[in-house]
Design a protein around this motif. Structure first.
Motif, PDB file in Angstrom:
ATOM      1  N   THR A 240     -22.233  33.555  53.256  1.00 23.78           N
ATOM      2  CA  THR A 240     -22.512  34.996  53.228  1.00 23.78           C
ATOM      3  C   THR A 240     -21.895  35.674  54.444  1.00 23.78           C
ATOM      4  N   THR A 241     -21.737  36.973  54.318  1.00 25.62           N
ATOM      5  CA  THR A 241     -21.086  37.771  55.367  1.00 25.62           C
ATOM      6  C   THR A 241     -21.847  37.690  56.690  1.00 25.62           C
ATOM      7  N   PHE A 252     -24.599  43.142  56.173  1.00 23.97           N
ATOM      8  CA  PHE A 252     -24.413  43.332  54.739  1.00 23.97           C
ATOM      9  C   PHE A 252     -25.077  42.270  53.872  1.00 23.97           C
ATOM     10  N   LYS A 255     -24.246  39.269  50.659  1.00 19.25           N
ATOM     11  CA  LYS A 255     -22.962  39.339  49.968  1.00 19.25           C
ATOM     12  C   LYS A 255     -22.085  38.186  50.465  1.00 19.25           C
ATOM     13  N   GLU A 256     -21.356  37.596  49.522  1.00 18.86           N
ATOM     14  CA  GLU A 256     -20.545  36.432  49.876  1.00 18.86           C
ATOM     15  C   GLU A 256     -19.099  36.825  50.155  1.00 18.86           C
ATOM     16  N   VAL A 257     -18.576  36.303  51.265  1.00 26.17           N
ATOM     17  CA  VAL A 257     -17.261  36.724  51.752  1.00 26.17           C
ATOM     18  C   VAL A 257     -16.163  36.449  50.730  1.00 26.17           C
ATOM     19  N   GLY A 261     -18.343  40.253  47.729  1.00 25.52           N
ATOM     20  CA  GLY A 261     -19.561  40.895  47.217  1.00 25.52           C
ATOM     21  C   GLY A 261     -19.738  40.542  45.765  1.00 25.52           C
TER      22      GLY A 261
ATOM     23  N   ARG B  86     -12.231  46.685  45.773  1.00 26.95           N
ATOM     24  CA  ARG B  86     -12.392  45.661  46.815  1.00 26.95           C
ATOM     25  C   ARG B  86     -11.245  44.664  46.840  1.00 26.95           C
ATOM     26  N   TYR B 111     -19.337  48.350  52.364  1.00 25.56           N
ATOM     27  CA  TYR B 111     -19.421  46.951  52.789  1.00 25.56           C
ATOM     28  C   TYR B 111     -18.222  46.115  52.356  1.00 25.56           C
ATOM     29  N   THR B 112     -17.600  46.485  51.260  1.00 24.17           N
ATOM     30  CA  THR B 112     -16.459  45.690  50.789  1.00 24.17           C
ATOM     31  C   THR B 112     -15.261  45.796  51.741  1.00 24.17           C
ATOM     32  N   ILE B 115     -16.055  43.305  54.430  1.00 25.22           N
ATOM     33  CA  ILE B 115     -15.850  41.930  53.968  1.00 25.22           C
ATOM     34  C   ILE B 115     -14.360  41.603  53.856  1.00 25.22           C
ATOM     35  N   GLU B 118     -13.426  40.827  57.361  1.00 26.51           N
ATOM     36  CA  GLU B 118     -14.011  39.532  57.732  1.00 26.51           C
ATOM     37  C   GLU B 118     -13.228  38.385  57.095  1.00 26.51           C
ATOM     38  N   ASN B 119     -12.895  38.543  55.826  1.00 26.62           N
ATOM     39  CA  ASN B 119     -12.187  37.513  55.073  1.00 26.62           C
ATOM     40  C   ASN B 119     -10.818  37.227  55.686  1.00 26.62           C
TER      41      ASN B 119
END
Lengths: 395, 395
Positions: A240-241, A252, A255-257, A261, B86, B111-112, B115, B118-119
């Motif tokens: 998850t984030t 957040f 939600k999974e990176v 999401g 996203r 949030y996307t 992410i 982050e990704n």
């Protein structure tokens, strides 16, 4: 009938027998069609989304339950839906592959696996196929050993296509997974041509990830697919984030990176879910599908000069045929040239073969009826005979 | 009626007035519904795929032409369809953001976007909002300057939401883009709440990327969206694969790395295309949508203790309302507690507000008729009066 914007409505499946290599397993079931009509609107599955806000927690429609069923269906612990198998490859590569990392693919890997590796900055290395176009464990062992020596460390990930897109051959997945695990290399099974049409048990195969395609093999609309894994690997690929707004302090939640999401918030997921009970049943009838495929194979191989390039006897409904010494000879002098074959088939209501292809081509009989298979077989024989090719009973 | 697998068919849009914040712009048009029925099967758009093998080159259905129209629609040079906005963020972040790179977001970024950063391994930095909840260019300039000093180099990318998801406010995009370009920072416009419902001209705004959401604002099924850019940036974000099979020598033509090859091969794209002529028209009627939204706003603000937290006068149909000193006071003693409001609305056929929310909540009137807007306005007033809140004409 037309929609706006010059779009002709599509009736390919209703009006023809379609033996397209990639479309066969993605035809919707009647229940999926109902779901598609009902859930066409954008975020149609989000009516009852509540804490925690994530697609796979929604209970109405029963999306949470479906996720459990999906994991169980392929013998794994956890599953997520993704916008196509390729997005599953991307998620796994994004988790394990860093810049310059060696990654194992095979001589029959699908292009989307290569792109997933490229996108993550990895360096692909192919395991060779043998003379029968099979990826074998001894070749995998040799290549992993070689790559490990070259890089001074083992590859970070291994992709293996359960059944490849070129020949429709079944590869030595279980044995390859065992070899890979000897080097601590996680194994990703590309089940785009298997999950949803034949039985797949990831745990029994010993793989770490099972990826399936909704639109290729699960009677679902595009883009859809699934990524299933073990409890252990789930913590990594479904992490998850952790990011935080540096001024607002926002975080957040769950939600999974790698999923970015939520993934399939409407029609694609609902089509997949509505087809799923039928898909669970149909994989049990895989033998019948192979039999139907053999009816067409037998006809083709009874035409002089025609050879099957896939492994024989066939164990999958996707088959590669070489007619460069049969139909292609006809094309040399036919007034329609190479198009004579697809044109003659089309006249008989058979579509899905590349127009103009008379040398090496593929077809997939999945999902057609026995009567249709016999009709397709007869059609090839008729076209052969009409064009002066001799036909002899199969050996 | 049910599909298999316990799926109730959905009739939320047919039976109710839906003012859900995220669903309003994604309801299908009738033409999209036709297309969805016709193109439900998996790879339904691939019937006539030929060299070069890529989704955006297909002419039948007219997908190639649609891509040109999409780019023109947002004033950019090139466009691709993606499985949700996203996935557009992910593609751009994947192109420009490396490990440890500073990236600009805002205090109102979705949030996307976080992410996506982050990704890609980037470090997000928020531009603050002002007291009116607007992201302004001077704040952007200050924060970019600060980040540049801290990192010894400018941020590699800036995300700006055209209209944010929290307040539905319009931000200083043009001015922020100018500031960012002074530091050579490419600018990504998140148009998830604008592209497809109000006019958007990326070139005039001076941004490098315009990203839209099909299921949020383009009357398309999920997941769908678009990523448009300039000719210059197209070479970067739409770069084609360079990877090669080390044994087979295979290369993969013109497939694009960040797109993972093809993206929307069926129902999602066709729904988007069929709605597109209607979408092109409806953005011209944005003023009417704002007017309808004001009918509801006026009613709400005439209820004692009720305040609008979004910028006023409203310039978007998504609005954040604070009823902690009106409906929430009622909830304190009501036997249904906080659920009294959503319950009373539901009885009147109005859905899409979070059940139980009586403090701060959002609604979106996009796409409802004027009569429906008046009905919703009257419903809120009735519920207020029935529960002892005084109502005075709007100032």
């Amino acid at each position: 009938m037309k929609c706006t914007g010059g779009i002709d409505l599509r009736d390919v499946e209703e009006m023809n027998i379609n033996i397209d290599p990639i479309q066969a397993g993605g035809r919707l079931t009647a229940d999926a069609m109902k779901a598609v009509i009902s859930y066409g609107d954008g975020y149609s599955v989000c009516d009852n989304c509540g804490k925690p806000f994530r697609l796979d927690y929604i209970n109405k429609p029963p999306i949470a339950e479906f996720h459990e069923d999906l994991a169980a269906f392929v013998g794994m612990d956890q599953a997520r839906v993704v916008p196509g198998a390729r997005r599953g490859f991307q998620a796994v590569a994004g988790t394990y592959v860093g810049k310059g990392d060696p990654v194992m693919l095979t001589a029959l890997s699908h292009y989307t696996e290569f792109i997933a590796v490229e996108n993550a900055g990895g360096i692909p290395h192919e395991i060779p196929k043998d003379a029968q176009n099979i990826i074998r464990a001894d070749a995998a062992a040799e290549r992993i050993e070689e790559v490990t020596r070259t890089f001074g460390r083992p590859p970070v990930l291994l992709f293996i296509d359960h059944v490849d897109y070129q020949f429709g051959n079944i590869h030595e997945v279980r044995e390859i997974a065992r070899v890979a695990h000897d080097y601590d290399v996680p194994v990703l099974l590309n089940g785009a041509y298997t999950v949803g049409i034949m039985p797949v048990d990831g745990k029994s195969l010993g793989v770490d990830f099972v990826i399936g395609s909704g639109h290729k093999s699960m009677a679902a609309p595009a883009p859809s697919g699934m990524l299933a894994t073990t409890s252990e690997r789930a913590e990594e690929v479904f992490r998850t984030t952790q990011v935080k707004g540096d001024l607002t302090g926002r975080t957040f939640g769950i939600k999974e990176v790698e999923m970015m999401g939520c993934t399939l918030m409407g029609v694609t997921l609902m089509g997949m879910m509505a087809s799923f009970p039928h898909v669970q049943e149909r994989v049990k009838r895989w033998d019948e599908e192979i039999e139907k495929s053999r009816i067409v194979i037998d006809a083709l191989t009874s035409i002089e000069g025609t050879a099957v390039r896939s492994e024989m006897p066939r164990r999958h409904t996707l088959t590669r045929v070489d007619t460069s010494r049969s139909f292609d000879r006809v094309a040399e002098t036919h007034k329609k040239r190479g198009f004579f074959l697809s044109s003659a088939l089309k006249k008989k209501g058979i579509v899905g073969v590349i127009p103009g292809a008379t040398k090496v081509w593929k077809f997939n009989t999945y999902g057609i009826t026995r009567a249709q298979a016999e009709y397709v077989a007869a059609a090839y024989l008729e076209i052969a005979e009409e064009n002066g090719l001799s036909v002899s009973p199969a050996e």
